[in-house]
Every structure is written in structure tokens, then in C-alpha cells.
Design a protein around this motif. Structure first.
Motif, PDB file in Angstrom:
ATOM      1  N   UNK A  98       0.808  -1.210  -0.081  1.00 55.83           N
ATOM      2  CA  UNK A  98       0.203   0.196  -0.091  1.00 55.83           C
ATOM      3  C   UNK A  98       0.861   1.114  -0.024  1.00 55.83           C
ATOM      4  N   UNK A  99       2.062   1.259   0.637  1.00 53.88           N
ATOM      5  CA  UNK A  99       3.088   2.459   0.652  1.00 53.88           C
ATOM      6  C   UNK A  99       3.406   2.740  -1.040  1.00 53.88           C
ATOM      7  N   UNK A 100       3.549   1.716  -1.712  1.00 53.38           N
ATOM      8  CA  UNK A 100       4.190   2.274  -3.075  1.00 53.38           C
ATOM      9  C   UNK A 100       2.885   2.566  -3.801  1.00 53.38           C
ATOM     10  N   UNK A 101       1.857   2.267  -3.389  1.00 51.68           N
ATOM     11  CA  UNK A 101       0.320   2.827  -4.155  1.00 51.68           C
ATOM     12  C   UNK A 101       0.229   4.148  -3.669  1.00 51.68           C
ATOM     13  N   UNK A 102       0.218   4.465  -2.452  1.00 53.72           N
ATOM     14  CA  UNK A 102       0.152   5.895  -2.122  1.00 53.72           C
ATOM     15  C   UNK A 102       0.976   6.659  -2.826  1.00 53.72           C
ATOM     16  N   UNK A 103       2.318   6.443  -2.918  1.00 51.54           N
ATOM     17  CA  UNK A 103       3.134   7.428  -3.449  1.00 51.54           C
ATOM     18  C   UNK A 103       2.837   7.599  -4.816  1.00 51.54           C
ATOM     19  N   UNK A 104       2.408   6.720  -5.448  1.00 49.42           N
ATOM     20  CA  UNK A 104       1.648   7.038  -6.797  1.00 49.42           C
ATOM     21  C   UNK A 104       0.537   7.767  -6.832  1.00 49.42           C
ATOM     22  N   UNK A 105      -0.342   8.020  -5.963  1.00 49.42           N
ATOM     23  CA  UNK A 105      -1.304   8.825  -5.932  1.00 49.42           C
ATOM     24  C   UNK A 105      -0.934  10.300  -5.826  1.00 49.42           C
ATOM     25  N   UNK A 106       0.332  10.472  -5.115  1.00 47.17           N
ATOM     26  CA  UNK A 106       1.067  11.669  -5.180  1.00 47.17           C
ATOM     27  C   UNK A 106       1.382  12.252  -6.641  1.00 47.17           C
ATOM     28  N   UNK A 107       2.075  11.291  -7.105  1.00 50.26           N
ATOM     29  CA  UNK A 107       2.382  11.436  -8.757  1.00 50.26           C
ATOM     30  C   UNK A 107       1.082  12.061  -9.376  1.00 50.26           C
ATOM     31  N   UNK A 108      -0.009  11.472  -9.178  1.00 50.56           N
ATOM     32  CA  UNK A 108      -1.317  11.623  -9.608  1.00 50.56           C
ATOM     33  C   UNK A 108      -1.914  13.235  -9.376  1.00 50.56           C
ATOM     34  N   UNK A 109      -1.698  13.686  -8.102  1.00 49.18           N
ATOM     35  CA  UNK A 109      -1.761  15.134  -7.989  1.00 49.18           C
ATOM     36  C   UNK A 109      -0.863  16.020  -8.498  1.00 49.18           C
ATOM     37  N   UNK A 110       0.435  15.775  -8.698  1.00 50.56           N
ATOM     38  CA  UNK A 110       1.200  16.468  -9.640  1.00 50.56           C
ATOM     39  C   UNK A 110       0.637  16.659 -10.977  1.00 50.56           C
ATOM     40  N   UNK A 111      -0.117  15.887 -11.440  1.00 48.54           N
ATOM     41  CA  UNK A 111      -0.519  15.715 -12.987  1.00 48.54           C
ATOM     42  C   UNK A 111      -1.897  16.763 -12.982  1.00 48.54           C
ATOM     43  N   UNK A 112      -2.519  16.515 -11.852  1.00 51.17           N
ATOM     44  CA  UNK A 112      -4.239  17.043 -11.813  1.00 51.17           C
ATOM     45  C   UNK A 112      -4.268  18.551 -11.425  1.00 51.17           C
ATOM     46  N   UNK A 113      -3.144  18.888 -10.359  1.00 49.72           N
ATOM     47  CA  UNK A 113      -3.303  20.028  -9.733  1.00 49.72           C
ATOM     48  C   UNK A 113      -4.002  20.164  -8.290  1.00 49.72           C
ATOM     49  N   UNK A 114      -4.030  21.195  -7.754  1.00 46.61           N
ATOM     50  CA  UNK A 114      -4.463  21.133  -6.468  1.00 46.61           C
ATOM     51  C   UNK A 114      -6.016  20.904  -6.380  1.00 46.61           C
ATOM     52  N   UNK A 115      -6.270  19.442  -6.456  1.00 47.83           N
ATOM     53  CA  UNK A 115      -7.668  18.923  -6.075  1.00 47.83           C
ATOM     54  C   UNK A 115      -7.902  18.522  -4.685  1.00 47.83           C
ATOM     55  N   UNK A 116      -8.651  19.057  -3.941  1.00 49.29           N
ATOM     56  CA  UNK A 116      -8.659  18.793  -2.531  1.00 49.29           C
ATOM     57  C   UNK A 116      -9.378  17.315  -2.427  1.00 49.29           C
ATOM     58  N   UNK A 117     -10.319  16.995  -3.426  1.00 47.51           N
ATOM     59  CA  UNK A 117     -10.902  15.552  -3.168  1.00 47.51           C
ATOM     60  C   UNK A 117      -9.729  14.537  -3.487  1.00 47.51           C
ATOM     61  N   UNK A 118      -8.908  14.797  -4.523  1.00 42.29           N
ATOM     62  CA  UNK A 118      -7.959  13.710  -4.437  1.00 42.29           C
ATOM     63  C   UNK A 118      -6.925  13.838  -3.557  1.00 42.29           C
ATOM     64  N   UNK A 119      -6.732  15.002  -2.955  1.00 45.29           N
ATOM     65  CA  UNK A 119      -5.799  15.161  -2.047  1.00 45.29           C
ATOM     66  C   UNK A 119      -6.310  14.211  -0.743  1.00 45.29           C
ATOM     67  N   UNK A 120      -7.556  14.216  -0.576  1.00 45.14           N
ATOM     68  CA  UNK A 120      -8.396  13.526   0.496  1.00 45.14           C
ATOM     69  C   UNK A 120      -8.033  11.902   0.365  1.00 45.14           C
ATOM     70  N   UNK A 121      -8.496  11.706  -0.776  1.00 46.07           N
ATOM     71  CA  UNK A 121      -8.140  10.118  -1.060  1.00 46.07           C
ATOM     72  C   UNK A 121      -6.656   9.915  -0.975  1.00 46.07           C
ATOM     73  N   UNK A 122      -5.717  10.577  -1.348  1.00 42.51           N
ATOM     74  CA  UNK A 122      -4.331  10.455  -1.071  1.00 42.51           C
ATOM     75  C   UNK A 122      -4.087  10.210   0.268  1.00 42.51           C
ATOM     76  N   UNK A 123      -4.313  10.987   1.115  1.00 44.86           N
ATOM     77  CA  UNK A 123      -4.158  11.279   2.285  1.00 44.86           C
ATOM     78  C   UNK A 123      -4.850  10.273   3.169  1.00 44.86           C
ATOM     79  N   UNK A 124      -5.939   9.754   2.879  1.00 46.43           N
ATOM     80  CA  UNK A 124      -6.499   8.423   3.512  1.00 46.43           C
ATOM     81  C   UNK A 124      -5.479   7.112   3.123  1.00 46.43           C
ATOM     82  N   UNK A 125      -5.158   6.902   2.102  1.00 44.59           N
ATOM     83  CA  UNK A 125      -4.509   5.898   1.765  1.00 44.59           C
ATOM     84  C   UNK A 125      -3.026   5.839   2.287  1.00 44.59           C
ATOM     85  N   UNK A 126      -2.293   7.070   2.326  1.00 47.29           N
ATOM     86  CA  UNK A 126      -0.912   7.101   2.800  1.00 47.29           C
ATOM     87  C   UNK A 126      -1.303   7.303   4.208  1.00 47.29           C
TER      88      UNK A 126
END
Length: 448
Positions: free
Chosen positions: A332-360
């Protein structure tokens, strides 16, 4: 429906029985000490990084400030003194904890009088001193937790690890959200915030006074391991039993090869997470999140997620074992790091940040609980603080030493945050392979 109830009731009964392990007042003290352990990381971590970022320092310079965390990687060097020297007040463990908490309070007062643009050297120096006091406090806190639980109580050790992790994240995430909310108010400056941080640490000193000191006859345990040579001088004997025996006993008990394997795995396991964590605040600010967003999602949401998964992680370790907990957390650690990479592509989306924070938060909590329980089981009660410090220092070495170069890596990638986070995900793979190779030894250690 009846047949499904028949299937799930036994499992529910097992988990309920595991939950009863937490019904012990000792865990309240362990939780509060966990808060005290995690709180200083805010002072020299995210708060300091945000302050320096607002002052215009580069990524590389902010990353280099992470070198002060190297203190946590070297605290095993003076950990034997914490095991050996008894303070005049409050006992072996509480005495050291209380003294170091007092040092952190005084250092926060000094930090509040500095400015980053004119006193940068002294900001770094005070940050280093806070790290030294905090790392010394951690030695005593870890010793307290291990001493509170019986040697053969594997379930109790997992429960204590989960409660300590929940406490650490309460200090780091719960209390750590306060400075970022205040930073968006014009009446608060970063130096003023350090006054508040010192006041909160002073309140935690009260919890230290109310805790019960573990009753461990360390001298009797030491006599079973070392026989005093009558021809040996008292000074040499003290030096040998204090500085040499704790480390020698660990390698003698496990064998040099297996002991080295344990230490290598502990070092490798969280390197990817360490690189990510060091640059996370800088990333949030560069991608466009506000201080309030950081406080709400990275701190408060992550805090609650971590507490929930810390307790669940403890239950899983009790029911299914530490090895499975480590393996699930690693993937799961590796998967959460990939979610941060997705945020870098989409920009400051708070909903995506919330999902990433939950997994992280899930990965951080679960991996920490399993690792803390695993390291605790490897310790001999005669040297609990020393041996835990040796292994825990390796666990944070990636975050404190190697990860200090994270700013240079981002700069070398020309600010390509997506590629940086993908690299941190790849860093997890070697530790998972190594974990699989030593799985039988881990199961042997945790078996009653």
C-alpha cells in the motif's frame, strides 16, 4: 442469512477478544507519551519547512535542513546512558522524559525570538538542539513502552505499538494542524507559533508526572547476562556493561548474520516514504494548496485516518501476525506514493488530496505499528531502551540521512514531481523482496 452469520460470528468474536487487549490504563500513558514523541517533529519538520519556504529558501536548502533529523539516526550512541543513569526525580524512564520535555519548551522559547532571514544559522542550531532533546526523549519513551508489557505478552506488545503510533500521529497530525491554521491569520507569525508549540509541550509534561513508572529490576536482569570479573575495575565494568554489552547481547542472541539481516530490513523498509515525507510540504505549496488545506487534509484528516488504522493494524497484528501486517503496508505504501504523482498531474484537487491522505495514512499507520511491534519483540528487557534505539535509529535513517537529498533529486528532475513520486514508489520494492526472504525468521520471533 443464518449461514452467513454462522461464518462471520467466530471471526467477529476473535476480533472482539483482540480488542479487549486495549482495556488497560497503561495504554493511556503510552498514548500520551506517543503525542510527546511526535510533536517535536512538527517543530523541526513541517512548521520549519513552511517557515523557510515562505522566506524564499530553495528546495535544496530546505531539504538540507532535514539533516538535523540525523540525530534520530544516531541516538543509539548515547542510549546506553538513558538505560543506565537514573535521574533524581520521577524514576528511570519518566525522569529522562520530563527533563527532555523541559529542554524542548525552553528551546521553543528561544526559537520564537529568531527570524529566518537574519538568524538562519541559529534557527538551524536551535532546530538541531530540539532534535537532540526529542531523540533522547524517544529513547526513554520507547523503553517505557517495552518495560510496561510482559516479555511473553505478544498481543500486549502489538496493542502498545498501535496505541503509541496513534499517539505519535496525534502529536504530529492533530496538534500539528494548529500552526498551519494560525499561519493563514495575519496576526500570527511563524516565530509566535513557536511560543504556542512550547506551551503545548509544557502541558504534556503534566502527563509525564501522572504516569506510573514501570517496575523493572534491570540490575538483576543484567547479572544474568554478565558475570562481574573481580579483577576488573568498577569503572571498566561500568563502561563495558553500559556501552558494549547491550549491542553485543543483541548480536550474540540472534547470530551476526540474522541480526544484520534484521537491521538491513529495518533500514530499507521506509526509505521511499522518507523521501516523500521530506518534500511533501514543499510539494503542497508549489502545487497550489493553501496553509489551511495542508492543515485540514495533511494534518487533521491524516491524524484521524492514522488513529483508526493504527488500532486496526494492532488488531490485525494480534490476529494474523506482524509479517502480514508489514507486507500489506509495504504494498500500500508504493500505491500511495503513486497517488501523489497523480496530484502532480491534476493540480490542487482537494478531493484527490483527501483520497491520497487516507491511503497514505493507512500505510503510515499500519507499517509503523507492525515495525514498532517487531522491533520491540527483538529487545532484551535489560537493555530495552538501548536496543530499541539501535533498531529504531535505522528505521528513521532513510528519512533523516538519505532523504535529505530529496530536494536535490527534485531539482535534478527540473521540478518533475510526478517522476519523483514514481521513484519513491519503486524504492519500496527492494524492501518487500527482502521482507519475503526473512519471513520465517520474523514469524519465529513473534511466535509465543
Amino acid at each position: 442469512m443464518a449461514q452467513y452469520a454462522f461464518i462471520f460470528l467466530p471471526k467477529a468474536a476473535v476480533l472482539l477478544n483482540a480488542l479487549k487487549t486495549f482495556n488497560d490504563k497503561r495504554y493511556l500513558s503510552i498514548f500520551l507519551f506517543g503525542i510527546s514523541s511526535g510533536f517535536p517533529w512538527i517543530m523541526i519538520g513541517s512548521v520549519l519547512s513552511a517557515w523557510l519556504k515562505d522566506e524564499g529558501l530553495s528546495r535544496s536548502a530546505i531539504g538540507l535542513f532535514g539533516i538535523i533529523f540525523a540525530t534520530y539516526s544516531f541516538n543509539f550512541l548515547w542510549s546506553p546512558l538513558v538505560d543506565k543513569i537514573k535521574p533524581p526525580l520521577l524514576g528511570q524512564r519518566r525522569g529522562w522524559i520530563f527533563a527532555m520535555q523541559g529542554c524542548v519548551v525552553l528551546l521553543c522559547l528561544v526559537m520564537s525570538q529568531l527570524t529566518a532571514d537574519q538568524d538562519l544559522f541559529y534557527v538551524a542550531l536551535i532546530g538541531l538542539l530540539i532534535a537532540i532533546a526529542s531523540a533522547t526523549q524517544d529513547i526513554a519513551i520507547d523503553g517505557f513502552r517495552i518495560d510496561c508489557i510482559a516479555q511473553d505478552d505478544k498481543d500486549g506488545m502489538s496493542a502498545a505499538s498501535s496505541v503509541a503510533t496513534a499517539g505519535w500521529w496525534t502529536g504530529y497530525g492533530g496538534l500539528g494542524a494548529i500552526p498551519f491554521f494560525l499561519a493563514d491569520m495575519t496576526s500570527w507569525t511563524w516565530p509566535n507559533i513557536y511560543l504556542l508549540l512550547g506551551a503545548l509541550m509544557a502541558l504534556l509534561m503534566c502527563a509525564t508526572c501522572l504516569a506510573n513508572e514501570p517496575q523493572i529490576d534491570r540490575e538483576a536482569l543484567l547479572e544474568k547476562i554478565t558475570a562481574k570479573d573481580t579483577k576488573q575495575s568498577p569503572v571498566f565494568h561500568w563502561i563495558q556493561t553500559t556501552l558494549v554489552t547491550p549491542f553485543a547481547e543483541f548480536f550474540n542472541r540472534n547470530g551476526v548474520k540474522l541480526a544484520a539481516s534484521f537491521l538491513l530490513f529495518i533500514f530499507l523498509f521506509k526509505i521511499g516514504e522518507a523521501f516523500l515525507g521530506r518534500m511533501s510540504i514543499v510539494f503542497y505549496k508549489e502545487i497550489g494548496f493553501s496553509n489551511s488545506d495542508i492543515a485540514t487534509y495533511s494534518k487533521l484528516l491524516n491524524w484521524w485516518v492514522t488513529i483508526v488504522f493504527s488500532l486496526l493494524g494492532g488488531l490485525v497484528n494480534i490476529r494474523y501476525g506482524i509479517y502480514r501486517g508489514l507486507m500489506i503496508a509495504g504494498v500500500a505504501m508504493a500505491a500511495s506514493n503513486l497517488l501523489f504523482a497523480l496530484i502532480a498531474q491534476t493540480g490542487p484537487s482537494t478531493s484527490l488530496l483527501a483520497i491520497t491522505v487516507i491511503v497514505d495514512g493507512f500505510t503510515g499507520a499500519w507499517s509503523t505499528v507492525a515495525m514498532v511491534a517487531f522491533i520491540s519483540l527483538l529487545c532484551n528487557r535489560a537493555f530495552s531502551a538501548t536496543q530499541y534505539a539501535l533498531m529504531a535509529s535505522l528505521s528513521v535513517a532513510g528519512r533523516t540521512l538519505v532523504a535529505s537529498s530529496s530536494g536535490f533529486i527534485v531539482d535534478s528532475l527540473e521540478g518533475n514531481w510526478s517522476l519523483f513520486f514514481i521513484l519513491t514508489a519503486v524504492m519500496v520494492i527492494p524492501s518487500l523482496c527482502f521482507l519475503y526472504s526473512i519471513r520465517h525468521h520474523i514469524k519465529r520471533v513473534e511466535s509465543p
